[in-house]
Design a protein around this motif. Structure first.
Motif, PDB file in Angstrom:
ATOM      1  N   TYR A  63       0.851  -1.198   0.000  1.00  0.00           N
ATOM      2  CA  TYR A  63       0.000   0.000   0.000  1.00  0.00           C
ATOM      3  C   TYR A  63       0.888   1.251   0.000  1.00  0.00           C
ATOM      4  CZ  TYR A  63      -4.591  -2.152   0.586  1.00  0.00           C
ATOM      5  OH  TYR A  63      -5.760  -2.844   0.372  1.00  0.00           O
ATOM      6  N   GLY A  64       0.495   2.242  -0.795  1.00  0.00           N
ATOM      7  CA  GLY A  64       1.207   3.506  -0.838  1.00  0.00           C
ATOM      8  C   GLY A  64       0.386   4.600  -0.178  1.00  0.00           C
ATOM      9  N   LEU A  65       1.061   5.632   0.318  1.00  0.00           N
ATOM     10  CA  LEU A  65       0.373   6.815   0.845  1.00  0.00           C
ATOM     11  C   LEU A  65       0.569   7.941  -0.151  1.00  0.00           C
ATOM     12  CD1 LEU A  65      -1.217   8.296   2.986  1.00  0.00           C
ATOM     13  CD2 LEU A  65       0.935   8.808   4.157  1.00  0.00           C
ATOM     14  N   GLY A  66      -0.510   8.297  -0.848  1.00  0.00           N
ATOM     15  CA  GLY A  66      -0.410   9.233  -1.962  1.00  0.00           C
ATOM     16  C   GLY A  66      -0.624  10.680  -1.560  1.00  0.00           C
ATOM     17  N   ALA A  67       0.105  11.559  -2.255  1.00  0.00           N
ATOM     18  CA  ALA A  67      -0.093  13.007  -2.164  1.00  0.00           C
ATOM     19  C   ALA A  67       0.220  13.598  -3.536  1.00  0.00           C
ATOM     20  CB  ALA A  67       0.822  13.626  -1.108  1.00  0.00           C
ATOM     21  N   HIS A  68      -0.400  14.725  -3.851  1.00  0.00           N
ATOM     22  CA  HIS A  68      -0.135  15.464  -5.096  1.00  0.00           C
ATOM     23  C   HIS A  68       1.362  15.818  -5.133  1.00  0.00           C
ATOM     24  CE1 HIS A  68      -0.182  18.427  -8.183  1.00  0.00           C
ATOM     25  NE2 HIS A  68      -1.420  18.866  -8.023  1.00  0.00           N
ATOM     26  N   ALA A  69       2.086  15.216  -6.092  1.00  0.00           N
ATOM     27  CA  ALA A  69       3.552  15.342  -6.071  1.00  0.00           C
ATOM     28  C   ALA A  69       4.035  16.748  -6.413  1.00  0.00           C
ATOM     29  CB  ALA A  69       4.172  14.331  -7.041  1.00  0.00           C
ATOM     30  N   LEU A  70       3.198  17.553  -7.062  1.00  0.00           N
ATOM     31  CA  LEU A  70       3.649  18.889  -7.438  1.00  0.00           C
ATOM     32  C   LEU A  70       3.155  19.939  -6.443  1.00  0.00           C
ATOM     33  CD1 LEU A  70       3.079  18.607 -11.310  1.00  0.00           C
ATOM     34  CD2 LEU A  70       5.018  17.843  -9.910  1.00  0.00           C
ATOM     35  N   ASP A  71       2.538  19.498  -5.353  1.00  0.00           N
ATOM     36  CA  ASP A  71       2.020  20.373  -4.302  1.00  0.00           C
ATOM     37  C   ASP A  71       2.922  20.201  -3.073  1.00  0.00           C
ATOM     38  OD1 ASP A  71       0.657  21.387  -2.044  1.00  0.00           O
ATOM     39  OD2 ASP A  71      -1.311  20.742  -2.768  1.00  0.00           O
ATOM     40  N   ALA A  72       3.844  21.155  -2.897  1.00  0.00           N
ATOM     41  CA  ALA A  72       4.840  21.011  -1.829  1.00  0.00           C
ATOM     42  C   ALA A  72       4.191  20.909  -0.456  1.00  0.00           C
ATOM     43  CB  ALA A  72       5.827  22.176  -1.875  1.00  0.00           C
ATOM     44  N   GLY A  73       3.057  21.600  -0.276  1.00  0.00           N
ATOM     45  CA  GLY A  73       2.361  21.541   1.012  1.00  0.00           C
ATOM     46  C   GLY A  73       1.839  20.139   1.290  1.00  0.00           C
ATOM     47  N   ALA A  74       1.257  19.527   0.273  1.00  0.00           N
ATOM     48  CA  ALA A  74       0.736  18.164   0.435  1.00  0.00           C
ATOM     49  C   ALA A  74       1.874  17.198   0.746  1.00  0.00           C
ATOM     50  CB  ALA A  74       0.003  17.735  -0.840  1.00  0.00           C
ATOM     51  N   VAL A  75       3.001  17.381   0.067  1.00  0.00           N
ATOM     52  CA  VAL A  75       4.145  16.491   0.288  1.00  0.00           C
ATOM     53  C   VAL A  75       4.688  16.670   1.711  1.00  0.00           C
ATOM     54  CG1 VAL A  75       6.506  15.976  -0.450  1.00  0.00           C
ATOM     55  CG2 VAL A  75       4.717  16.374  -2.165  1.00  0.00           C
ATOM     56  N   THR A  76       4.703  17.894   2.189  1.00  0.00           N
ATOM     57  CA  THR A  76       5.153  18.148   3.558  1.00  0.00           C
ATOM     58  C   THR A  76       4.224  17.463   4.564  1.00  0.00           C
ATOM     59  OG1 THR A  76       6.118  20.232   2.875  1.00  0.00           O
ATOM     60  CG2 THR A  76       5.693  19.976   5.230  1.00  0.00           C
ATOM     61  N   ARG A  77       2.914  17.528   4.321  1.00  0.00           N
ATOM     62  CA  ARG A  77       1.956  16.839   5.215  1.00  0.00           C
ATOM     63  C   ARG A  77       2.165  15.333   5.169  1.00  0.00           C
ATOM     64  NH1 ARG A  77      -1.195  21.129   3.523  1.00  0.00           N
ATOM     65  NH2 ARG A  77      -2.047  20.052   1.713  1.00  0.00           N
ATOM     66  N   LEU A  78       2.530  14.818   3.989  1.00  0.00           N
ATOM     67  CA  LEU A  78       2.765  13.382   3.857  1.00  0.00           C
ATOM     68  C   LEU A  78       3.951  12.948   4.734  1.00  0.00           C
ATOM     69  CD1 LEU A  78       2.851  11.474   0.458  1.00  0.00           C
ATOM     70  CD2 LEU A  78       4.410  10.962   2.293  1.00  0.00           C
ATOM     71  N   PHE A  79       5.038  13.696   4.682  1.00  0.00           N
ATOM     72  CA  PHE A  79       6.200  13.378   5.530  1.00  0.00           C
ATOM     73  C   PHE A  79       5.797  13.406   7.005  1.00  0.00           C
ATOM     74  CE2 PHE A  79       8.802  14.223   1.770  1.00  0.00           C
ATOM     75  CZ  PHE A  79       9.875  13.367   1.944  1.00  0.00           C
ATOM     76  N   ALA A  80       4.974  14.406   7.377  1.00  0.00           N
ATOM     77  CA  ALA A  80       4.570  14.526   8.783  1.00  0.00           C
ATOM     78  C   ALA A  80       3.709  13.334   9.199  1.00  0.00           C
ATOM     79  CB  ALA A  80       3.807  15.835   8.992  1.00  0.00           C
ATOM     80  N   ALA A  81       2.778  12.926   8.333  1.00  0.00           N
ATOM     81  CA  ALA A  81       1.871  11.824   8.683  1.00  0.00           C
ATOM     82  C   ALA A  81       2.640  10.533   8.911  1.00  0.00           C
ATOM     83  CB  ALA A  81       0.832  11.636   7.578  1.00  0.00           C
ATOM     84  N   LYS A  82       3.687  10.306   8.133  1.00  0.00           N
ATOM     85  CA  LYS A  82       4.493   9.078   8.255  1.00  0.00           C
ATOM     86  C   LYS A  82       5.561   9.167   9.343  1.00  0.00           C
ATOM     87  CE  LYS A  82       6.539   6.811   5.010  1.00  0.00           C
ATOM     88  NZ  LYS A  82       6.358   5.365   4.868  1.00  0.00           N
ATOM     89  N   GLY A  83       5.866  10.385   9.765  1.00  0.00           N
ATOM     90  CA  GLY A  83       7.007  10.574  10.657  1.00  0.00           C
ATOM     91  C   GLY A  83       8.293  10.270   9.934  1.00  0.00           C
ATOM     92  N   ARG A  84       8.328  10.567   8.637  1.00  0.00           N
ATOM     93  CA  ARG A  84       9.467  10.214   7.789  1.00  0.00           C
ATOM     94  C   ARG A  84      10.461  11.352   7.746  1.00  0.00           C
ATOM     95  NH1 ARG A  84       9.379   6.712   2.680  1.00  0.00           N
ATOM     96  NH2 ARG A  84      10.866   7.564   1.212  1.00  0.00           N
ATOM     97  N   PRO A  85      11.762  11.059   7.877  1.00  0.00           N
ATOM     98  CA  PRO A  85      12.763  12.117   7.786  1.00  0.00           C
ATOM     99  C   PRO A  85      12.724  12.775   6.402  1.00  0.00           C
ATOM    100  CG  PRO A  85      13.770  10.033   8.465  1.00  0.00           C
ATOM    101  CD  PRO A  85      12.361   9.737   8.075  1.00  0.00           C
ATOM    102  N   ALA A  86      12.847  14.092   6.374  1.00  0.00           N
ATOM    103  CA  ALA A  86      12.742  14.828   5.107  1.00  0.00           C
ATOM    104  C   ALA A  86      13.861  14.461   4.139  1.00  0.00           C
ATOM    105  CB  ALA A  86      12.748  16.330   5.386  1.00  0.00           C
ATOM    106  N   ALA A  87      14.917  13.802   4.636  1.00  0.00           N
ATOM    107  CA  ALA A  87      16.054  13.439   3.782  1.00  0.00           C
ATOM    108  C   ALA A  87      15.806  12.176   2.975  1.00  0.00           C
ATOM    109  CB  ALA A  87      17.303  13.259   4.646  1.00  0.00           C
ATOM    110  N   ASP A  88      14.644  11.575   3.120  1.00  0.00           N
ATOM    111  CA  ASP A  88      14.340  10.299   2.456  1.00  0.00           C
ATOM    112  C   ASP A  88      13.387  10.575   1.281  1.00  0.00           C
ATOM    113  OD1 ASP A  88      13.816   7.686   1.825  1.00  0.00           O
ATOM    114  OD2 ASP A  88      13.201   7.092   3.833  1.00  0.00           O
ATOM    115  N   PRO A  89      13.893  10.491   0.036  1.00  0.00           N
ATOM    116  CA  PRO A  89      13.072  10.924  -1.111  1.00  0.00           C
ATOM    117  C   PRO A  89      11.941   9.954  -1.440  1.00  0.00           C
ATOM    118  CG  PRO A  89      15.141   9.982  -1.870  1.00  0.00           C
ATOM    119  CD  PRO A  89      15.216  10.016  -0.375  1.00  0.00           C
ATOM    120  N   LEU A  90      10.928  10.481  -2.143  1.00  0.00           N
ATOM    121  CA  LEU A  90       9.713   9.721  -2.444  1.00  0.00           C
ATOM    122  C   LEU A  90       9.713   9.247  -3.899  1.00  0.00           C
ATOM    123  CD1 LEU A  90       7.111  12.184  -0.876  1.00  0.00           C
ATOM    124  CD2 LEU A  90       8.241  10.238   0.224  1.00  0.00           C
TER     125      LEU A  90
END
Ligand code: TXA
Ligand code: MG
Length: 374
Positions: A63-90
């Motif tokens: 299963y993937g957790l999707g966000a609009h890839a060209l929407d930086a705000g959505a991508v930032t929320r995705l990192f927060a929801a996963k607790g994923r370090p920002a240094a780990d690319p999607l």
């Protein structure tokens, strides 16, 4: 026909509020037919994605957790929801190979050849990124990872969204990847807007990641598209040197951290012949149980343990069926975690060929260096 498995409590307020600064309180579950997803359900989920929300969905791998890839705000929320370090690319998911051109500085012939043979499917290609891709997606790298998934729900959702969808595995950072919607909810309930439940995924381990930016095509993460399969198209392709346990400095793929696929209980991996591994696991388990500890084992169907050993055994398939072992691995780790065992033992399987290469890779990472060679 799709239907809503669980709906928002407050249905009067059912229009999913997006562009929020806080996390959604309730995660909606939308059950869809994996082969013929209801277009109305897909359209709803696509609407949430386009508006900047977070939607988990099945792919053929996990299963993937999707966000609009060209929407930086959505991508930032995705990192927060996963607790994923920002240094780990999607990984950016698109519906067709034609979408590569806009996201990259140029599509090499190696990429076209692999896409023709393996897309849609469990293969991710790393290419030089264009300025269209936000730096948040690629963790500041000048490359971008792209894949066209084959799962009908993933494919329909990305097509209906009409935007590229950034989607890491839909787990909390460092937890095993989810292969069922219930695994997504274990980790992310209340942190994402929607999960589409399309049943269990078929492959069970994440896509093969291949780097096409260097002179030699290099597999950064083994998966269902194996080295042998890739070599039928690109004969000089190779498996990247990436032994788990190595320091992450200078890593080509920063997400390939050693403890990336870990259950909560420490996992010990027994490497060697089946008979010796099983005998040693049983002996070590007996000693641990005598100390009052609860031991869980990930085993092949045919593994026999001594009667007297009070083990919690989760069987993931016949040793000879690497695709079955892969499909059941993460679920087994979650089952043992839910049983609150103190430690997990697992072993390597016979020939490291086909999907066994990926299974061993994930087991070594889950073991984080705790390997017993027998
Ligand atoms: O099967 C899959 O690939 C699943 C499904 C949802 O598509 N996705 C997935 O994503 O496994 P994630 O984020 O859990 O893993 C992505 C991997 C990480 O190891 C990350 O470091 C690597 O791909 N990656 C992403 N962008 C990269 C880049 N530009 N260069 C090298 N590695 C990259
Ligand atoms: Mg992941």
């Amino acid at each position: 026909m799709g239907h809503y498995g669980r709906t928002l409590q407050d249905h009067g307020n059912a229009s999913i509020a997006v562009h929020r600064s806080t996390m959604p309180a309730v995660t909606e579950v939308l059950i869809l037919d994996a082969r013929q997803p209801d277009p109305a359900g897909i359209a709803r989920a696509a609407g949430i994605l386009k508006a900047g929300g977070l939607v988990a969905f099945p792919t053929e791998t996990v299963y993937g957790l999707g966000a609009h890839a060209l929407d930086a705000g959505a991508v930032t929320r995705l990192f927060a929801a996963k607790g994923r370090p920002a240094a780990d690319p999607l990984i950016v998911h698109v519906h067709h190979v034609d979408a590569l051109a806009a996201l990259t500085t140029g599509v090499p012939s190696t990429a076209t050849a692999l896409a023709t043979r393996f897309w849609p499917g469990p293969l991710t290609m790393v290419l030089h990124r264009s300025g269209v891709v936000p730096g948040e997606v690629t963790a500041g790298l000048d490359t971008v990872a792209i894949r066209v998934p084959a799962h009908p729900i993933a494919h329909a959702l990305i097509t209906a969204s009409a935007v590229p969808i950034a989607a890491p595995s839909a787990n909390l950072f460092s937890r095993p990847s989810p292969t069922r919607a219930e695994h997504v909810l274990q980790d992310l309930d209340g942190r994402i807007d929607l999960v589409i439940d399309g049943g269990p995924t078929t492959v069970g381990v994440e896509s093969t990641v291949i780097d096409l930016t260097g002179s030699i095509p290099t597999i950064l993460r083994p998966g269902a598209v194996t080295l042998e399969m890739i070599r039928t198209v690109l004969p000089d392709a190779r498996l990247g040197e990436h032994p788990p346990g190595e320091p992450s400095r200078g890593m080509k793929s920063p997400g390939l951290l050693t403890r990336h696929y870990s259950p909560r209980a420490p996992l010990t991996l027994y490497e060697g012949s089946s008979d010796r591994a099983i005998a040693r696991m049983a002996a070590d388990a007996g000693a641990a149980i005598a100390r009052g500890q609860r031991v869980g084992v990930v085993a092949a169907d045919e593994d026999e343990f001594p009667y007297s050993t009070a083990l919690l055994i989760v069987r993931i398939g016949p040793e000879s069926e690497s695709s079955t072992l892969a499909a059941n691995l993460y679920s087994a780790l979650r089952t043992l975690d839910a049983a609150a065992v103190d430690m997990i033992f697992a072993r390597t399987f016979r020939e490291p060929s086909g999907l066994t290469v990926a299974v061993h890779d994930r087991l070594r990472r889950a073991a984080a260096g705790q390997v017993v060679r027998v």
